[in-house]
Structures are given as structure tokens and as C-alpha cells.
Design an enzyme around this catalytic site. Structure first.
Site, short mmCIF file in Angstrom:
data_model
loop_
_atom_site.label_atom_id
_atom_site.label_comp_id
_atom_site.label_asym_id
_atom_site.label_seq_id
_atom_site.Cartn_x
_atom_site.Cartn_y
_atom_site.Cartn_z
N GLN A 252 0.84 -1.20 0.00
CA GLN A 252 0.00 0.00 0.00
C GLN A 252 0.88 1.25 0.00
O GLN A 252 1.79 1.37 0.82
CB GLN A 252 -0.93 0.03 1.21
CG GLN A 252 -1.94 1.16 1.17
CD GLN A 252 -2.84 1.20 2.39
OE1 GLN A 252 -2.37 1.50 3.48
NE2 GLN A 252 -4.12 0.90 2.21
N ASP B 225 -16.19 -3.36 11.43
CA ASP B 225 -16.95 -3.98 12.53
C ASP B 225 -17.19 -5.47 12.35
O ASP B 225 -18.22 -5.99 12.79
CB ASP B 225 -18.29 -3.26 12.73
CG ASP B 225 -18.14 -1.79 13.02
OD1 ASP B 225 -17.05 -1.40 13.48
OD2 ASP B 225 -19.09 -1.03 12.77
N CYS C 65 -6.57 7.06 4.87
CA CYS C 65 -5.87 7.43 6.11
C CYS C 65 -6.43 8.73 6.67
O CYS C 65 -6.45 9.75 5.99
CB CYS C 65 -4.38 7.57 5.84
SG CYS C 65 -3.42 7.93 7.34
#
Length: 697
Positions: free
Chosen positions: A391, A525, A422
């Protein structure tokens, strides 16, 4: 390090005390929380994990139990070995944020403070790690041995009398710290330890005269094998630092983009014509043509590769987009690129538990172009990572395109990912990360330029947007598909939200339709196989797992086997032990490698054991405001399954001492766990978690 293990074999006295503490805690917990004790649902609504009542306790009892049991275990070990030959579990070091204060009422040297002396006021570390103490020591050994002696080189030290390192091995051994254990991971794995006498486990491979032993058969097996790839060699590093690397493809692509042209598939041929016309080596003295360097050029991309004879199609023809290697990972489990904790040893742990796709930590393109060794270390790939990507983070088309061309020539990857998610200020204020979502012109140039110079697929990781109420991802996805992106990963939160709300999977489902036929992975999540199943029903091509992997690396196994794993404390300790073994292989087994392994282990433990305060510390809010990485709760202690990522666990006592110790949110207890695996910490050792510096005392 078998002597440092502390599995579930505990005495009957411990179990009796545990049951008594649990009963007392169960009586006091409902009164302290202000809620009724017969409703697990009400506790869940308040954002509290529904732990069985017999395991609940109070904060005071929790820490009293850990301190009492820890002292008892130490006394038993000392009584069992009066000569002190056995390395017992050392006492945890107390950590204070203030300078020069060891404990309340204690002077710096451990003596009691004078009656009239006032204790120093505690300093709070505030902001985004602005006041975080410097945890990296300036030196690891007071006297360091010369590398020529460590590597057992036949040649003498090239610096001679000017060498600042020690050349007397016997003198070095006099000041060297004691060994941490009888087994050396490097010696047992590879047949030879390259750290020799400086290894902190040197007793396992030193002969009677101090020579470094070698297992010839095992060492010969590894002689022609390369367990870790994508390292930066010195020749390439020097070329980068002296700016001798030429980026012909990147320059032409950027020139076309600046003129409003779309880079076409004939870019390589144009590069060859341009370099020949400019007089940059087109014909050599012997008449041999020079073609642009391709992926086989290795680590010498500064000049085109010389070829003898006529040019072949391979020299001038670039792959068209339809001919590029495809990234077919639909339905696979993708481990997110995790800054700090997503290092190579941790990825090896996740691969062992079933992760299909891995990605290196975020690397800054400008640092890579400058040849910074620490940044290139983020690109390393272990042999077990069969589908691996890197990345990149950057804010400008020129640096990102040049970096993409450089990586395409020098390292082995299956895809390159652009970080457009980010949220931290350091990246955002420079125009990188999430800021690219609002800079569509720059974003387009970055994507088109990188896609043109890469022979591997290009992917992008996004958030829903920058502001909470302004969602941008669904608008960008069709454009990304047209710009040449092969796959997009969407994190279901905006930059402004951080972890204050749950991921918006309804919006992720909407984006999956907008991105079609380009595959889109969803992220956010996922802490159980039920969460993964619900996510896959939204129409995404797969799921990316980030915090869930930090909290329970065995989550990949749970998803693939569709079950809840009630993993024991000894099994969890074995996972940490494997991490330390992988860390010693990766960072080294000398003092510097051991302490670097310890640091990354503690960073991981700080995520495993983080406690989230109700309302995030804001009065009047019952539900947790900060839904950051919450502490894992063992399956056998929960009243209902699965554990939710936004549920904070109350104080509880585990089914054994080790399970209770792993539930602590005190940094001193994390250090105690690290000492079980890596021996005592150095004098003056201090650790403060990176992600929330003012949360632990």
C-alpha cells in the site's frame, strides 16, 4: 523458553480465591453500575458486553487479585529454586508518565521520599501522541562488538584502529546481559544463527571455545531458499540517494496527463523513441540497442537493459490493460494493511489462521524514492504470503507514478494499493489519504499514471467521505472503474467519524451496486462469522478484516469453519509465543532485535487489552462514544454470542490467572506478559501505547 510458560495448571488455592472474588464481584457490580442484575439485555443496550454474573468483579478486586497472585507465583518459584538458577517470571515494572518518579512516595532510586517533600505532579500526555515519551533506546549495548567479528569474516576490520566497536570478544562477554533462554529460534529454524555471540540465546549455539556452531544439513537446505523477499539492496539504495534512477515510463505518462491526453497502450514504444531521440543511450558502441528496463531488470533500473541483437516484442510492447494480470480474490478473506501492528510476523500469524490476502503496512512514496531502509522494510514479503500487495501513500501524481514504476521493477507483488482512507492529520493536511477524495483532478492523475506504469493490478482503499454527512464514495467508484482500478475496498466510516459510530453497511451495499462490475470489498466492525455473513449479503465481493484480526487473529478460522472458538488462555499465549519467534526471525535475536520484537508485541497487546470508557469520557453519554479496538472477551464468559465490536467489557476475572492477566488494561501487566516470552525488560524500560497515549497509567 519452556521455563517461562505459565499455562492453566494452577493450584486449588487459586480456584478457591477466584470463586470467592467472583461471588463478591457479582454482588457489587450491579450496585456500582446502577442497573438491575437480572437483565442482560439492558447491559447490552448500554454498550456493555454481557458477561456471566459469576465472573464479574470490581476494578479494585481485579487489580488486587493480579498483584496478589503474581507475588505468590514469584514466591513459589523462588522457594522452589533457592540458588536462583531458574528464570522465574519477573515482577512487572510500574510505569509512570512523569519524569523521575518511580512510585507515589518513592524517590527515583527506590528510597522513601522525605516527609516534607511533595510528590511531583503527574503530567498528562495529550493530543495525538504529541507528548508520548521516546521509547526507542539510544543504545542497546554499552559495548558493541564489531560486525566483522559477529559475522566471522576472514578479513580484518576495514576501519582498523579507527573502528569504534569492540574487538575483544572476552571483554564483550563480560558485559553482555545474561541469556534469555536455552533455545535459539534462528539456530533451530535455519541451522545457523548469524548473530553469534551477540545473540541473547547464544548458549544454544556456542561451542566450548566460544565458536558459533552450525547444523550443516539444515543450513544447506536454506542456502538456496529465500524466506523473505523484497529487500532493499545497497546498490539500489545508493542509486536512489544519488538520484541516478531514471523513470522513462513515468515521465512520459505524466507528460501526457499534463497535456490532457490519456496514456495509451503504446507508451513503451513512445518511451523508446523518446529516449533514442534525446540521445540517452539508444545505440552503444557495438551497435547493440538498449530497451527500457522491465520487471526482469532486477535492482538496476537506472538505465535501460542492454540487449544483443534485434529488439523483440518483449522489449518494446507493454501489456495492454486487458492483458494485465487479473486480481481474482472474490470471496476471499483480506487482512487489512494495519499500521504498526500489521507487520510481517503478525501477517504470518493471520496466514496460519486462514487469511487469504495480505497487504503490507502503508508506505510513504517519497520515503521509498529516497531509499529509506525503514520504509522499504514495510514491503517485505514472507514466502507463506501467496497473495500479497503493498500500500502506497502520496499526494502528488509525479511521486506516486515514479514510485509505482520503481516497485514494478524491483519487488514481487500481486497488486499495489493506493491509500485514500488514512484519516490522521499528518497525512491529511499534506493532501494525502482521505484528502484525495476532495481532490479529484490529482486523484485521477495518480490513478491513471500508476495504472499505466504497473504490470500488476491497481487497487484503492476508500472511506465513505471526509465529512460525516457528505458521502463521496458512490460518486467516485464509477470514475475509478474507468480510470483503470481493478478493485476497491470501502471502509464504512468517514474521516470525521473515526470510530464514533458503527460502519454503515447499507451505504456499502449501495456502493457495491455503483461499482459493478468492478469488485468492491467491504470493511468495518467484523468480529465474528455472523458479522461476516451479514456483510457478504450486502453484495460485496468479499470482506476486509482489520480490528477483528487484531483482537482475535483466529477470526479467519471462525469465519471459514462457521463457529465460535472458545480459545483457552494457554492457546492465546502460544499465539503470542509464535509471534515472538517470528519476530526474532524477522528483527534478529540480539538485544536490539529482542527489544524491537517486544515493542511490537506490546503495541499489539495494547490493542488486545484496550478499554473504552463510557461516552468516550464525555458526561451525559451512556453509549461508548469511541468505538475503538475494545478488549476481547473469551467466548465461555459471555451470556450471549457473538461479542459486538462496540461493547466494552466490564471488569471480570477469567477462568484462570493467565486469562485474567490478559484482560488487564494496565501497561504494566502487558509488560509482564512480554517478560514471560522474552525475559526481563532492560533497566529503565518504559512503554506507552501509540494509539492513545493518555489512556493508561
Amino acid at each position: 523458553m519452556e521455563h517461562m510458560r505459565d499455562p492453566e495448571g494452577l493450584s486449588a488455592t487459586f480456584h478457591n480465591g477466584l470463586e470467592l472474588s467472583m461471588v463478591e464481584g457479582a454482588k457489587k457490580a450491579p450496585a456500582e453500575s446502577g442497573g438491575d442484575s437480572n437483565s442482560a439485555v439492558s447491559a447490552s443496550e448500554r454498550g456493555v458486553a454481557p458477561i456471566k454474573s459469576q465472573y464479574l468483579t470490581t476494578k479494585e478486586q481485579f487489580h488486587q487479585f493480579l498483584e496478589a497472585k503474581g507475588e505468590k507465583l514469584q514466591q513459589e518459584s523462588e522457594a522452589g529454586d533457592p540458588d536462583g538458577n531458574d528464570l522465574a517470571e519477573p515482577r512487572a515494572k510500574r510505569i509512570r508518565l512523569e519524569d523521575g518518579q518511580a512510585e507515589d512516595g518513592q524517590a527515583e532510586d527506590g528510597q522513601a521520599a522525605e516527609p516534607g517533600q511533595q510528590p511531583q505532579a503527574q503530567k498528562r500526555a495529550r493530543g495525538q501522541n504529541k507528548s508520548r515519551p521516546h521509547v526507542k533506546p539510544t543504545h542497546y549495548d554499552k559495548t558493541r562488538l564489531c560486525p566483522s567479528l559477529i559475522q566471522e569474516s576472514a578479513a580484518k576490520c576495514v576501519f582498523g584502529d579507527r573502528c569504534r566497536f569492540l574487538h575483544d570478544v572476552s571483554r564483550y562477554l563480560e558485559t553482555k546481559p545474561a541469556d534469555l533462554g536455552p533455545r535459539c529460534v534462528l539456530f533451530e529454524t535455519f541451522g545457523r544463527c548469524p548473530y553469534g555471540v551477540t545473540c541473547r540465546f547464544a548458549g544454544a549455539h556456542l561451542g566450548p571455545e566460544g565458536q558459533n556452531l552450525v547444523q550443516e544439513e539444515l543450513a544447506s537446505d536454506w542456502a538456496h531458499r529465500q524466506p523473505v523477499r523484497n529487500s532493499l539492496n545497497k546498490a539500489l539504495q545508493q542509486q536512489l540517494r544519488k538520484r541516478k534512477i531514471r523513470f522513462e515510463r513515468a515521465e512520459l505518462a505524466l507528460r501526457q496527463l499534463s497535456q490532457g491526453q490519456l496514456p495509451g497502450p503504446s507508451l513503451a514504444g513512445a518511451v523508446l523513441e523518446a529516449t533514442t531521440a534525446e540521445g540517452t543511450p539508444g545505440q552503444s558502441d557495438c551497435g547493440a540497442q538498449q530497451a527500457p528496463a522491465g520487471p526482469d531488470a532486477g535492482c538496476s533500473p537506472s538505465r535501460p537493459v542492454q540487449t544483443c541483437g534485434p529488439l523483440t516484442d518483449e522489449d518494446v510492447v507493454r501489456l495492454r490493460p486487458c492483458e494485465k494480470k487479473r486480481l481474482d480474490i472474490s470471496g476471499k478473506l483480506y487482512l487489512a494493511p494495519l499500521t504498526t501492528c500489521g507487520n510481517l510476523p503478525f501477517r504470518r500469524i493471520c496466514k496460519r489462521f486462514g487469511a487469504d490476502v495480505t497487504c503490507g503496512e502503508m508506505a510513504v512514496c517519497t520515503n521509498l524514492l529516497q531509499g529509506q531502509m525503514s520504509e522499504w522494510a514495510l514491503l517485505k514479503r514472507h514466502q507463506c504470503e501467496d497473495i500479497f500487495g503493498v500500500q502506497l501513500e502520496g499526494a502528488f501524481p509525479d511521486t506516486m507514478t515514479r514510485c509505482a514504476e520503481l516497485l514494478g521493477r524491483t519487488i514481487e507483488v500481486d497488486f499495489v494499493d493506493i491509500n485514500v482512507g488514512c484519516p490522521i492529520d499528518l497525512v491529511y493536511k499534506k493532501g494525502g489519504g482521505c484528502a484525495l477524495m476532495n481532490r479529484s483532478a490529482k486523484f485521477q492523475q495518480i490513478v491513471r499514471g500508476m495504472s499505466q506504469v504497473l504490470d500488476v493490478p491497481l487497487t484503492v482503499k476508500l472511506r465513505t467521505g471526509v465529512q460525516e454527512r457528505v458521502q463521496l464514495a458512490h460518486r467516485l467508484l464509477p470514475e475509478l472503474r474507468d480510470w483503470g482500478v481493478a478493485l476497491v475496498t470501502l471502509h464504512g466510516r468517514s474521516r470525521e467519524q473515526r470510530y464514533t459510530k458503527l460502519a454503515d453497511w447499507e451505504y456499502i451495499a449501495q456502493c457495491a451496486k455503483a461499482a459493478s462490475p468492478m469488485p468492491l470489498f467491504g470493511n468495518g466492525d467484523i468480529l465474528s462469522y455472523e458479522d461476516a455473513n451479514r456483510a457478504l449479503k450486502t453484495g460485496v465481493a468479499g470482506v476486509m478484516i482489520a480490528r477483528g484480526a487484531l483482537l482475535k487473529p483466529w477470526l479467519f478460522t471462525e469465519i471459514k469453519e462457521q463457529r465460535h472458538w472458545d480459545i483457552s488462555s494457554s492457546e492465546r499465549l502460544d499465539i503470542l509465543r509464535d509471534f515472538t519467534s517470528y519476530g526474532l526471525e524477522h528483527w534478529g535475536s540480539d538485544t536490539q532485535g529482542v527489544e524491537k520484537t517486544r515493542r511490537f508485541l506490546l503495541e499489539w497487546l495494547s490493542f488486545l487489552c484496550r478499554w473504552v470508557a463510557p461516552g468516550g469520557g464525555r458526561p451525559g453519554l451512556e453509549a461508548p462514544l469511541d468505538l475503538g479496538p475494545c478488549r476481547y472477551v473469551p467466548v465461555g464468559l459471555l451470556e450471549r454470542l457473538p461479542q459486538r465490536v462496540n461493547e466494552r467489557p466490564p471488569y471480570y476475572l477469567g477462568r484462570d490467572y493467565l486469562e485474567t492477566l490478559m484482560a488487564s488494561q494496565q501497561a504494566a501487566d502487558w509488560i509482564r506478559i512480554s517478560e514471560m516470552l522474552l525475559g526481563p525488560v532492560p533497566p529503565g524500560f518504559v512503554f506507552l501505547p501509540k494509539h492513545k497515549a493518555n489512556a493508561y497509567k
